[in-house]
Design a protein around this motif. Sequence first.
Motif, PDB file in Angstrom:
ATOM      1  N   ARG A  63      -4.811   2.159   3.854  1.00 59.49           N
ATOM      2  CA  ARG A  63      -4.504   1.184   2.809  1.00 59.49           C
ATOM      3  C   ARG A  63      -5.229   1.525   1.517  1.00 59.49           C
ATOM      4  O   ARG A  63      -4.663   1.382   0.427  1.00 59.49           O
ATOM      5  N   ILE A  64      -6.479   1.971   1.638  1.00 56.01           N
ATOM      6  CA  ILE A  64      -7.231   2.355   0.444  1.00 56.01           C
ATOM      7  C   ILE A  64      -6.546   3.517  -0.268  1.00 56.01           C
ATOM      8  O   ILE A  64      -6.434   3.540  -1.491  1.00 56.01           O
ATOM      9  N   TYR A  65      -6.041   4.490   0.514  1.00 57.95           N
ATOM     10  CA  TYR A  65      -5.379   5.642  -0.089  1.00 57.95           C
ATOM     11  C   TYR A  65      -4.033   5.271  -0.700  1.00 57.95           C
ATOM     12  O   TYR A  65      -3.547   5.946  -1.602  1.00 57.95           O
ATOM     13  N   LEU A  66      -3.400   4.195  -0.216  1.00 59.70           N
ATOM     14  CA  LEU A  66      -2.102   3.792  -0.745  1.00 59.70           C
ATOM     15  C   LEU A  66      -2.194   2.924  -1.997  1.00 59.70           C
ATOM     16  O   LEU A  66      -1.194   2.734  -2.688  1.00 59.70           O
ATOM     17  N   ILE A  67      -3.378   2.413  -2.310  1.00 60.38           N
ATOM     18  CA  ILE A  67      -3.517   1.499  -3.447  1.00 60.38           C
ATOM     19  C   ILE A  67      -3.031   2.134  -4.753  1.00 60.38           C
ATOM     20  O   ILE A  67      -2.265   1.509  -5.487  1.00 60.38           O
ATOM     21  N   PRO A  68      -3.417   3.383  -5.110  1.00 61.12           N
ATOM     22  CA  PRO A  68      -2.920   3.949  -6.374  1.00 61.12           C
ATOM     23  C   PRO A  68      -1.397   4.072  -6.409  1.00 61.12           C
ATOM     24  O   PRO A  68      -0.770   3.802  -7.445  1.00 61.12           O
ATOM     25  N   LEU A  69      -0.789   4.463  -5.308  1.00 65.35           N
ATOM     26  CA  LEU A  69       0.666   4.587  -5.261  1.00 65.35           C
ATOM     27  C   LEU A  69       1.335   3.229  -5.474  1.00 65.35           C
ATOM     28  O   LEU A  69       2.275   3.097  -6.271  1.00 65.35           O
ATOM     29  N   LEU A  70       0.834   2.211  -4.773  1.00 62.10           N
ATOM     30  CA  LEU A  70       1.417   0.881  -4.906  1.00 62.10           C
ATOM     31  C   LEU A  70       1.213   0.325  -6.314  1.00 62.10           C
ATOM     32  O   LEU A  70       2.092  -0.335  -6.876  1.00 62.10           O
ATOM     33  N   GLN A  71       0.042   0.600  -6.908  1.00 59.60           N
ATOM     34  CA  GLN A  71      -0.229   0.138  -8.272  1.00 59.60           C
ATOM     35  C   GLN A  71       0.709   0.824  -9.262  1.00 59.60           C
ATOM     36  O   GLN A  71       1.232   0.195 -10.181  1.00 59.60           O
ATOM     37  N   ALA A  72       0.949   2.136  -9.075  1.00 60.24           N
ATOM     38  CA  ALA A  72       1.869   2.862  -9.962  1.00 60.24           C
ATOM     39  C   ALA A  72       3.286   2.300  -9.831  1.00 60.24           C
ATOM     40  O   ALA A  72       3.991   2.130 -10.846  1.00 60.24           O
ATOM     41  N   GLU A  73       3.712   1.999  -8.610  1.00 61.31           N
ATOM     42  CA  GLU A  73       5.041   1.416  -8.417  1.00 61.31           C
ATOM     43  C   GLU A  73       5.143   0.057  -9.112  1.00 61.31           C
ATOM     44  O   GLU A  73       6.145  -0.258  -9.749  1.00 61.31           O
ATOM     45  N   GLU A  74       4.090  -0.744  -8.982  1.00 62.93           N
ATOM     46  CA  GLU A  74       4.101  -2.051  -9.634  1.00 62.93           C
ATOM     47  C   GLU A  74       4.133  -1.907 -11.145  1.00 62.93           C
ATOM     48  O   GLU A  74       4.846  -2.650 -11.837  1.00 62.93           O
TER      49      GLU A  74
END
Length: 119
Positions: A63-74
Amino acid sequence: MPQDMPPSGGYEPVQYRRNLPVRGFRPAYYLVAVGAVMTYGFYRYGQGIREQNELAREKMWSRIYLIPLLQAEEDRDLVRRTLASRAMEKELLGAETKVYNSDRFVRPTYAVTPSNVTK
């Protein structure tokens, strides 16, 4: 008349207990078996706790590693919505209007409502 006397060597002992054969193992064997089963169970329980902790750690790091990807998508979605909103506003009003007195960007909040709700 002579008195009856006990036989020489005495009478045989009186049997007041039942002589039943012993069934099963000795109690010590049962105790050792129960101890072995419990030791194995505690060992496997400890292994399960370790595995659960490892899976939880892996889940947390994923989940920590996915935070930047999810933030970029948002952020991409926010830019798309903002540009679409400005284009719609320009189409409806003929010009862009300023809502705020400053040029500072204010992150819009969108309330997601179901499409089947009637007003």
